[in-house]
Scaffold this motif. Sequence first.
Motif, PDB file in Angstrom:
ATOM      1  N   THR A  59      -0.420   3.884   1.580  1.00  0.00           N
ATOM      2  CA  THR A  59      -1.381   3.442   0.579  1.00  0.00           C
ATOM      3  C   THR A  59      -2.780   3.947   0.914  1.00  0.00           C
ATOM      4  OG1 THR A  59      -1.882   1.403   1.760  1.00  0.00           O
ATOM      5  CG2 THR A  59      -0.016   1.346   0.234  1.00  0.00           C
ATOM      6  N   SER A  60      -3.704   3.705   0.026  1.00  0.00           N
ATOM      7  CA  SER A  60      -5.072   4.187   0.228  1.00  0.00           C
ATOM      8  C   SER A  60      -5.735   3.514   1.427  1.00  0.00           C
ATOM      9  CB  SER A  60      -5.910   3.942  -1.026  1.00  0.00           C
ATOM     10  OG  SER A  60      -5.887   2.566  -1.383  1.00  0.00           O
ATOM     11  N   VAL A 105      11.717   5.003   4.950  1.00  0.00           N
ATOM     12  CA  VAL A 105      13.111   4.701   4.680  1.00  0.00           C
ATOM     13  C   VAL A 105      13.836   4.583   6.011  1.00  0.00           C
ATOM     14  CG1 VAL A 105      13.111   5.788   2.417  1.00  0.00           C
ATOM     15  CG2 VAL A 105      13.682   7.159   4.430  1.00  0.00           C
ATOM     16  N   ASP A 106      14.941   3.844   6.019  1.00  0.00           N
ATOM     17  CA  ASP A 106      15.634   3.557   7.271  1.00  0.00           C
ATOM     18  C   ASP A 106      16.043   4.794   8.070  1.00  0.00           C
ATOM     19  OD1 ASP A 106      17.366   0.544   6.132  1.00  0.00           O
ATOM     20  OD2 ASP A 106      15.354   0.858   6.941  1.00  0.00           O
ATOM     21  N   PRO A 107      16.538   5.856   7.444  1.00  0.00           N
ATOM     22  CA  PRO A 107      17.003   7.011   8.234  1.00  0.00           C
ATOM     23  C   PRO A 107      15.914   7.684   9.073  1.00  0.00           C
ATOM     24  CG  PRO A 107      17.926   7.092   6.038  1.00  0.00           C
ATOM     25  CD  PRO A 107      16.878   6.024   6.019  1.00  0.00           C
ATOM     26  N   VAL A 108      14.655   7.476   8.726  1.00  0.00           N
ATOM     27  CA  VAL A 108      13.590   8.151   9.475  1.00  0.00           C
ATOM     28  C   VAL A 108      12.757   7.174  10.288  1.00  0.00           C
ATOM     29  CG1 VAL A 108      13.490   9.900   7.662  1.00  0.00           C
ATOM     30  CG2 VAL A 108      11.769   8.080   7.699  1.00  0.00           C
ATOM     31  N   MET A 109      13.036   5.901  10.154  1.00  0.00           N
ATOM     32  CA  MET A 109      12.270   4.879  10.863  1.00  0.00           C
ATOM     33  C   MET A 109      12.320   5.140  12.374  1.00  0.00           C
ATOM     34  SD  MET A 109      10.653   1.993  10.000  1.00  0.00           S
ATOM     35  CE  MET A 109      11.504   1.333   8.568  1.00  0.00           C
ATOM     36  N   GLY A 110      11.141   5.116  12.987  1.00  0.00           N
ATOM     37  CA  GLY A 110      11.066   5.326  14.429  1.00  0.00           C
ATOM     38  C   GLY A 110      11.016   6.785  14.838  1.00  0.00           C
ATOM     39  N   ARG A 111      11.271   7.693  13.901  1.00  0.00           N
ATOM     40  CA  ARG A 111      11.226   9.127  14.224  1.00  0.00           C
ATOM     41  C   ARG A 111      10.090   9.836  13.498  1.00  0.00           C
ATOM     42  NH1 ARG A 111      15.229  12.343  12.591  1.00  0.00           N
ATOM     43  NH2 ARG A 111      15.824  11.068  10.798  1.00  0.00           N
ATOM     44  N   PHE A 112       9.772   9.381  12.315  1.00  0.00           N
ATOM     45  CA  PHE A 112       8.721  10.008  11.510  1.00  0.00           C
ATOM     46  C   PHE A 112       7.497   9.088  11.478  1.00  0.00           C
ATOM     47  CE2 PHE A 112      11.522  12.699   8.417  1.00  0.00           C
ATOM     48  CZ  PHE A 112      12.188  13.241   9.512  1.00  0.00           C
ATOM     49  N   THR A 113       6.327   9.705  11.470  1.00  0.00           N
ATOM     50  CA  THR A 113       5.080   8.961  11.359  1.00  0.00           C
ATOM     51  C   THR A 113       4.205   9.600  10.292  1.00  0.00           C
ATOM     52  OG1 THR A 113       5.162   8.360  13.714  1.00  0.00           O
ATOM     53  CG2 THR A 113       3.054   8.118  12.572  1.00  0.00           C
ATOM     54  N   LEU A 114       3.799   8.785   9.342  1.00  0.00           N
ATOM     55  CA  LEU A 114       2.935   9.258   8.263  1.00  0.00           C
ATOM     56  C   LEU A 114       1.522   8.738   8.486  1.00  0.00           C
ATOM     57  CD1 LEU A 114       2.737  10.715   5.524  1.00  0.00           C
ATOM     58  CD2 LEU A 114       3.384   8.561   4.428  1.00  0.00           C
ATOM     59  N   SER A 115       0.553   9.624   8.368  1.00  0.00           N
ATOM     60  CA  SER A 115      -0.835   9.227   8.533  1.00  0.00           C
ATOM     61  C   SER A 115      -1.680   9.953   7.496  1.00  0.00           C
ATOM     62  CB  SER A 115      -1.332   9.537   9.944  1.00  0.00           C
ATOM     63  OG  SER A 115      -1.232  10.929  10.215  1.00  0.00           O
ATOM     64  N   ARG A 116      -2.890   9.443   7.289  1.00  0.00           N
ATOM     65  CA  ARG A 116      -3.766  10.104   6.330  1.00  0.00           C
ATOM     66  C   ARG A 116      -5.184  10.162   6.862  1.00  0.00           C
ATOM     67  NH1 ARG A 116      -3.435   7.011   0.763  1.00  0.00           N
ATOM     68  NH2 ARG A 116      -5.181   8.355   0.171  1.00  0.00           N
ATOM     69  N   ASP A 117      -5.860  11.227   6.499  1.00  0.00           N
ATOM     70  CA  ASP A 117      -7.264  11.407   6.815  1.00  0.00           C
ATOM     71  C   ASP A 117      -7.983  11.403   5.468  1.00  0.00           C
ATOM     72  OD1 ASP A 117      -9.822  12.360   7.339  1.00  0.00           O
ATOM     73  OD2 ASP A 117      -9.142  13.708   8.920  1.00  0.00           O
ATOM     74  N   ASN A 118      -8.577  10.268   5.114  1.00  0.00           N
ATOM     75  CA  ASN A 118      -9.203  10.150   3.796  1.00  0.00           C
ATOM     76  C   ASN A 118     -10.409  11.083   3.638  1.00  0.00           C
ATOM     77  OD1 ASN A 118      -7.397   8.267   2.746  1.00  0.00           O
ATOM     78  ND2 ASN A 118      -8.556   6.540   3.534  1.00  0.00           N
ATOM     79  N   ALA A 119     -11.078  11.372   4.736  1.00  0.00           N
ATOM     80  CA  ALA A 119     -12.234  12.269   4.654  1.00  0.00           C
ATOM     81  C   ALA A 119     -11.800  13.675   4.237  1.00  0.00           C
ATOM     82  CB  ALA A 119     -12.951  12.311   5.991  1.00  0.00           C
ATOM     83  N   LYS A 120     -10.585  14.042   4.645  1.00  0.00           N
ATOM     84  CA  LYS A 120     -10.067  15.372   4.315  1.00  0.00           C
ATOM     85  C   LYS A 120      -9.069  15.330   3.160  1.00  0.00           C
ATOM     86  CE  LYS A 120     -10.499  17.180   9.018  1.00  0.00           C
ATOM     87  NZ  LYS A 120      -9.775  17.785  10.173  1.00  0.00           N
ATOM     88  N   ASN A 121      -8.806  14.127   2.618  1.00  0.00           N
ATOM     89  CA  ASN A 121      -7.796  13.979   1.561  1.00  0.00           C
ATOM     90  C   ASN A 121      -6.479  14.630   1.971  1.00  0.00           C
ATOM     91  OD1 ASN A 121      -9.433  12.498  -0.094  1.00  0.00           O
ATOM     92  ND2 ASN A 121      -9.866  14.142  -1.525  1.00  0.00           N
ATOM     93  N   THR A 122      -6.092  14.386   3.197  1.00  0.00           N
ATOM     94  CA  THR A 122      -4.888  15.028   3.734  1.00  0.00           C
ATOM     95  C   THR A 122      -3.976  13.980   4.362  1.00  0.00           C
ATOM     96  OG1 THR A 122      -6.084  17.081   4.171  1.00  0.00           O
ATOM     97  CG2 THR A 122      -4.035  16.744   5.373  1.00  0.00           C
ATOM     98  N   VAL A 123      -2.685  14.163   4.158  1.00  0.00           N
ATOM     99  CA  VAL A 123      -1.712  13.329   4.848  1.00  0.00           C
ATOM    100  C   VAL A 123      -0.867  14.210   5.753  1.00  0.00           C
ATOM    101  CG1 VAL A 123      -1.573  11.507   3.128  1.00  0.00           C
ATOM    102  CG2 VAL A 123      -0.041  13.476   2.942  1.00  0.00           C
ATOM    103  N   TYR A 124      -0.394  13.590   6.817  1.00  0.00           N
ATOM    104  CA  TYR A 124       0.396  14.300   7.817  1.00  0.00           C
ATOM    105  C   TYR A 124       1.706  13.545   8.036  1.00  0.00           C
ATOM    106  CZ  TYR A 124      -4.268  16.135   8.744  1.00  0.00           C
ATOM    107  OH  TYR A 124      -5.510  16.700   8.612  1.00  0.00           O
ATOM    108  N   LEU A 125       2.791  14.276   8.065  1.00  0.00           N
ATOM    109  CA  LEU A 125       4.079  13.674   8.384  1.00  0.00           C
ATOM    110  C   LEU A 125       4.564  14.287   9.693  1.00  0.00           C
ATOM    111  CD1 LEU A 125       6.331  11.748   7.441  1.00  0.00           C
ATOM    112  CD2 LEU A 125       7.473  13.749   6.441  1.00  0.00           C
ATOM    113  N   GLN A 126       4.453  13.509  10.753  1.00  0.00           N
ATOM    114  CA  GLN A 126       4.942  13.954  12.053  1.00  0.00           C
ATOM    115  C   GLN A 126       6.424  13.588  12.148  1.00  0.00           C
ATOM    116  OE1 GLN A 126       3.342  15.649  14.600  1.00  0.00           O
ATOM    117  NE2 GLN A 126       5.386  15.728  15.523  1.00  0.00           N
TER     118      GLN A 126
END
Length: 118
Positions: A51-52, A59-80
Amino acid sequence: QVQLVESGGGLVQPGGSLRLSCAASGIFGIYTMAWYRQAPEKQRELVAHITSNGITNYVDPVMGRFTLSRDNAKNTVYLQMNSLKPEDTAVYSCNARVLYGSKWVDYWGQGTQVTVSS
């Protein structure tokens, strides 16, 4: 004009990592962002959502393995994506959902291929 530009896909061995980026332009105000994926002969599915104000859901299959983050200053999201599995292979697409008044409008990136294979 809203534009989403994705990067970071590629080929990786099982157990490896990739980081996807999605840079948004032309968006103002309240919006959420998400990553979806679509494997061959399967329906597109939500992977993770943020969210903003930074609240994430996975979702369950990626829980604990994927991390989503966002940089609002750059209007960018990252999926590790860590500990990748062959079943993670798919085209990953970035989504932005923007609130205009009382209406949400969806925008999509062009998609980036992620292949997990030895």
